[in-house]
Scaffold this motif. Structure first.
Motif, short mmCIF file in Angstrom:
data_model
loop_
_atom_site.label_atom_id
_atom_site.label_comp_id
_atom_site.label_asym_id
_atom_site.label_seq_id
_atom_site.Cartn_x
_atom_site.Cartn_y
_atom_site.Cartn_z
N MET A 1 0.71 -1.14 -0.07
CA MET A 1 0.10 0.00 -0.03
C MET A 1 0.91 1.34 -0.01
N LYS A 2 0.46 2.34 -0.89
CA LYS A 2 1.20 3.58 -0.65
C LYS A 2 1.17 4.26 0.63
N SER A 3 2.34 4.83 0.87
CA SER A 3 2.61 5.58 1.99
C SER A 3 1.69 7.04 1.78
N THR A 4 1.00 7.25 2.78
CA THR A 4 0.29 8.69 2.44
C THR A 4 0.90 9.95 3.38
N VAL A 5 0.55 10.87 2.60
CA VAL A 5 1.02 12.35 3.00
C VAL A 5 0.10 13.37 3.05
N ASN A 6 -0.18 14.04 4.28
CA ASN A 6 -1.06 15.30 4.35
C ASN A 6 -0.06 16.52 4.18
N ILE A 7 -0.63 17.42 3.38
CA ILE A 7 0.02 18.64 3.23
C ILE A 7 -0.79 19.82 3.65
N ILE A 8 -0.16 20.67 4.66
CA ILE A 8 -1.20 21.76 5.26
C ILE A 8 -0.65 23.20 4.36
N GLY A 9 -1.67 23.68 3.67
CA GLY A 9 -1.31 24.82 2.90
C GLY A 9 -1.17 24.64 1.44
N SER A 10 -1.40 25.60 0.60
CA SER A 10 -1.24 25.04 -0.86
C SER A 10 -0.56 26.47 -1.59
N GLY A 11 0.52 27.06 -1.01
CA GLY A 11 1.30 28.01 -1.55
C GLY A 11 2.42 27.19 -2.30
N PHE A 12 3.59 28.07 -2.87
CA PHE A 12 4.43 27.49 -3.87
C PHE A 12 5.23 26.35 -3.16
N SER A 13 5.64 26.48 -1.84
CA SER A 13 6.47 25.30 -1.31
C SER A 13 5.67 24.48 -0.97
N SER A 14 4.24 24.41 -0.74
CA SER A 14 3.40 23.06 -0.44
C SER A 14 3.16 22.41 -1.71
N LEU A 15 2.83 23.08 -2.94
CA LEU A 15 2.67 22.56 -4.12
C LEU A 15 3.95 22.06 -4.75
N ALA A 16 4.88 22.50 -4.41
CA ALA A 16 6.31 22.02 -5.02
C ALA A 16 6.60 20.49 -4.30
N ALA A 17 6.27 20.65 -2.94
CA ALA A 17 6.44 19.29 -2.17
C ALA A 17 5.59 18.25 -2.60
N SER A 18 4.35 18.66 -3.01
CA SER A 18 3.24 17.72 -3.17
C SER A 18 3.59 16.89 -4.59
N CYS A 19 4.17 17.86 -5.68
CA CYS A 19 4.75 17.10 -6.71
C CYS A 19 5.93 16.20 -6.65
#
Length: 487
Positions: free
Chosen positions: A1-19
């Motif tokens: 099963m894939k590991s899951t990540v929750n990210i708080i916020g959707s600014g440049f750094s959060s969007l970059a990390a999510s990608c």
């Protein structure tokens, strides 16, 4: 099963990390408290006008290219860029301005006209700045700020003294003209500290300015956010808006989940791109790494009073980016950093995106964004905002020789209280934590929590620091740390 990540916020750094995390195989969900994504880089659309609420300068195009190329894409796949010429102009008084054009060659001519003999010095200064840029951007800033040894490389040892001198000293040693000094000291304000507190090494910002130039994404900076959102979704990232976080759940020192709108969302890992200080208030006290005392002692970058104005006519004698340095720079800096108060006579910056971009305003009209840098934590009232609007508009009219007050269709303002309400920003700061010597690299708040397992941070209060390109880099750094520590 894939590991899951929750990210708080959707600014440049959060969007970059999510990608990066989605590409590495994680199942990623972003939680954004506001109705729209982008963090500080949101948009205001009103009566046919479009404004970037946050960042308006597109500098260091190579960092954006590097980000997209990590996913076999390029910025051109998502938005079109125009190099601005002129990059910006600076008013020092009525009928007294210097225009910074789009090549170093043209800029050296402008310098020589102002101060004979300065063009040679400028070329030498920018060569040094380029060498610093190459070391910083290709090497240093892509380090996670874990150890002091990250700063010790073959290239940096040769520049060691540059961490102990400062921009103000370097510039004033070479240039005599007060106007040229102000222009050369201006880029480090993006790093959030006075030139006298900013290490010489950061002259690489001058290379970003004069060497690489200033760009404008067609339709504005929000296009970059939309590009990153599209990329994130292509990679399988889920984005939830209107999803403020009430609590980070920790059991026995290990992160377990987030509570948003009363519901618990579990995941293996959490990354917060929200304000670092605010994120720690979502934890019970024993799990916070930094005390209130720690934050009060730090040097924060300025906050801002911003106005978004629709004008019913085209304005003259201004460029897309225009700086107003017709008052004493040092006195305003004191009101921000030394003795925090509303400045008597503020410097200000104005952006008129409709000079370049027809999408910004209806035909025959002008979109104007005005920004006054302020100390964070000041009192912010409608009366103060109005008084400062009058102050800068009167100066603007006089300096640019035109009547504008009676041509205002509407104005919206954004200041300290809004930074706090919209972004949970510490003391309402606009740019994060300043890059002073004692707040550089490994001396900044850490990407990885020392007290909570599987809790990570990203954004402008951690490494590498304030600004859009550093935020993109911060997202990459945190994603690398997560994959390293979790696998």
């Amino acid at each position: 099963m894939k590991s899951t990540v929750n990210i708080i916020g959707s600014g440049f750094s959060s969007l970059a990390a999510s990608c990066y995390l989605a590409k590495a195989g994680y199942d990623v969900t972003i939680f954004e408290k506001n109705k729209t994504i982008g963090g500080r880089a949101r948009q205001l659309i009103k009566e046919g006008f479009t404004f970037d609420i946050g960042p308006t300068w597109y500098w260091m195009p190579d960092v954006f290219e590097r980000f997209f190329s990590d996913f076999n894409k390029s910025p051109e796949d998502y938005y079109s860029l125009e190099k601005l010429n002129p990059a910006y102009s600076v008013y020092f008084g009525k009928d007294d301005q210097i225009t910074i054009e789009d090549t170093l060659e043209k800029i050296t001519i402008a310098f020589e006209n102002e101060e004979p003999g300065s063009s040679k010095k400028l070329k030498k200064f920018i060569n040094q700045a380029k060498s610093n840029y190459d070391i910083a951007i290709k090497d240093l800033v892509y380090n996670p700020g874990v150890s002091p040894l990250e700063l010790v490389t073959f290239s940096t040892i040769k520049k060691f003294d540059q961490f102990f001198s400062n921009i103000k000293r370097d510039v004033r040693k070479e240039f005599k003209s007060d106007k040229l000094i102000k222009i050369l000291e201006f880029p480090v304000l993006f790093l959030g500290a006075k030139p006298s507190d900013t290490p010489s090494f950061y002259s690489f910002m001058n290379y970003a300015d004069f060497g690489l130039g200033t760009f404008h994404p067609k339709k504005g900076m929000y296009e970059v956010i939309l590009a990153m959102e599209k990329l994130a979704k292509e990679l399988g990232v889920t984005i939830k808006t209107d999803a403020p976080i009430e609590k980070i759940v920790v059991e026995n020192g290990e992160y377990k989940g987030l509570i948003s709108n009363g519901k618990t969302y579990t995941s293996n890992i959490v990354v917060s791109g929200a304000d670092y200080h605010h994120t720690e208030t979502l934890l019970e006290k024993p799990y916070r790494q930094y005390s209130e005392n720690y934050w009060t002692k730090k040097t924060f970058a300025p906050s801002s009073l911003l106005f978004y104005i629709g004008f019913d006519k085209k304005l003259k004698n201004v460029n897309h980016h225009t700086l107003f340095f017709d008052v004493d720079f040092d006195i305003h800096a004191e009101a921000i950093y030394d003795d925090p108060k509303w400045p008597e006579n503020p410097l200000f910056y104005a952006s008129f995106p409709s000079k370049t971009d027809i999408n910004s305003a209806p035909e025959g009209k002008e979109a104007g964004i005005f920004l006054i840098p302020l100390a964070p934590g000041l009192e912010d009232t409608p009366e103060l905002r109005e008084a400062y609007f009058d102050k800068i508009m009167s100066r603007f009219e006089s300096l640019t020789s035109q009547n504008v007050k009676k041509h205002v269709i509407f104005k919206e303002s954004f200041c300290i209280n809004d930074f706090i309400n919209d972004y949970n920003s510490y003391k309402g700061n606009a740019y994060g934590m300043a890059n002073t010597l004692t707040q550089t690299a490994f001396l900044r708040p850490k990407l990885k929590s020392k007290k909570v397992k599987n809790l990570f941070f990203t954004g402008q209060l951690t490494v590498p620091g304030p600004g859009v390109p550093p935020s993109l880099i911060s997202g990459k750094l945190v994603a690398d740390l997560v994959t390293k520590h979790h696998n």
